[in-house]
Design an enzyme around this catalytic site. Structure first.
Site, PDB file in Angstrom:
ATOM      1  N   PRO A 149       0.831  -1.220   0.000  1.00  0.00           N
ATOM      2  CA  PRO A 149       0.000   0.000   0.000  1.00  0.00           C
ATOM      3  C   PRO A 149       0.861   1.265   0.000  1.00  0.00           C
ATOM      4  O   PRO A 149       0.785   2.094   0.899  1.00  0.00           O
ATOM      5  CB  PRO A 149      -0.804  -0.146   1.287  1.00  0.00           C
ATOM      6  CG  PRO A 149       0.133  -0.859   2.215  1.00  0.00           C
ATOM      7  CD  PRO A 149       0.896  -1.829   1.344  1.00  0.00           C
ATOM      8  N   LYS A 150       1.666   1.429  -1.029  1.00  0.00           N
ATOM      9  CA  LYS A 150       2.665   2.493  -1.059  1.00  0.00           C
ATOM     10  C   LYS A 150       2.095   3.796  -1.607  1.00  0.00           C
ATOM     11  O   LYS A 150       1.411   3.803  -2.638  1.00  0.00           O
ATOM     12  CB  LYS A 150       3.873   2.063  -1.898  1.00  0.00           C
ATOM     13  CG  LYS A 150       4.675   0.913  -1.297  1.00  0.00           C
ATOM     14  CD  LYS A 150       5.803   0.477  -2.239  1.00  0.00           C
ATOM     15  CE  LYS A 150       6.592  -0.689  -1.688  1.00  0.00           C
ATOM     16  NZ  LYS A 150       7.675  -0.292  -0.809  1.00  0.00           N
TER      17      LYS A 150
END
Length: 263
Positions: free
Chosen positions: A122-123
């Site tokens: 989840p960057k």
């Protein structure tokens, strides 16, 4: 029967490791990291907040713990030199302990693109820093001009890989065991019409781990509410301590452990 003809141009496209064709964002893996430096602050949070942050079928592990991480990565094959920060939640998948990566913020485009596209990390783009300021290991995450996380730890208070009294080196096994725990991400990629194309839980385990140093010590964590970097949605209720270590490791490809579109 003759095999279907595939144009040479199509073959060359399938040989590319990533987009764009003119200059792929990242090469093929696996990916080796050298001198990767961690600051991990463990704290107690709210059971309701933990449950809300875990996608089904993941379940809270009952500990009430959350890990806030800063990771300095000066030598990352294919990705470069960057720093990362985020939230990891100990959880259960089919009764087995895993770590769910809930939020990640970093300052380098290739690992943002590769992390999201391959493993479903989840960057998002942020500005984390990890540094030693006099006697304090200090991690700061800035997002959109606001400091949303500040972590501090006493610098190298307790050496975990050396028995001072016995004057001998200690095993790094406990650190390697922690690092080898199954990690899980939620990977979401839409079709061109906006409907889900990929909706999966992806698991992986770090490999080829070599620990160069590890220390524990007192730690503090301050989280600031922010709409686009909601690390404070998992509030700090009490501190459990800090862990600081430096290691080399390999990030291999992952595997699908749950497919939401197949159920």
């Amino acid at each position: 029967m003759n095999a279907p003809h595939t144009p040479a141009g199509a073959l060359s496209v399938l040989d590319l490791p990533s987009m764009p064709m003119a200059s792929p964002s990242y090469p093929r893996g696996p990916y080796r990291f050298l001198q990767r430096e961690y600051l991990i602050v463990t704290y107690m949070s709210d059971a309701e907040a933990i449950r809300a942050a875990l996608p089904v079928p993941l379940e809270p592990d009952g500990s009430g713990q959350v890990l806030y991480e800063f990771i300095r990565m000066p030598d990352s094959a294919g990705f470069g030199d960057y720093t990362e920060s985020g939230v990891v939640i100990p959880a259960l998948f089919q009764g087995q302990p895993v770590n769910f990566t809930a939020q990640m913020y970093l300052d380098d485009e290739p690992p943002i693109a590769g992390g999201r596209e391959i493993w479903g990390f989840p960057k998002k783009h942020g500005n984390p820093k990890l540094s030693v300021v006099h006697d304090t290991l200090t991690g700061v995450l800035e997002y959109a001009g606001i400091q949303v996380a500040i972590a501090t730890m006493g610098y190298k208070h307790q050496h975990l890989l050396y028995d001072v009294d016995g004057r001998k080196a200690c095993s790094s096994g406990s650190i390697i065991e922690k690092m080898s725990k199954t990690q899980v991400n939620l990977k979401l990629i839409p079709h061109v019409d906006g409907t889900p194309a990929i909706a999966q839980l992806v698991a992986y385990e770090l490999a080829d781990i070599q620990v160069h140093g590890a220390w524990s010590g007192p730690a503090r964590l301050h989280l600031v509410p922010h709409v686009n970097a909601p690390v404070a949605d998992l509030p700090v209720r009490s501190m459990l301590g800090g862990l600081h270590f430096i290691a080399d490791l390999t990030l291999p490809y992952g595997r699908v452990i749950h497919d939401y579109l197949a159920t």
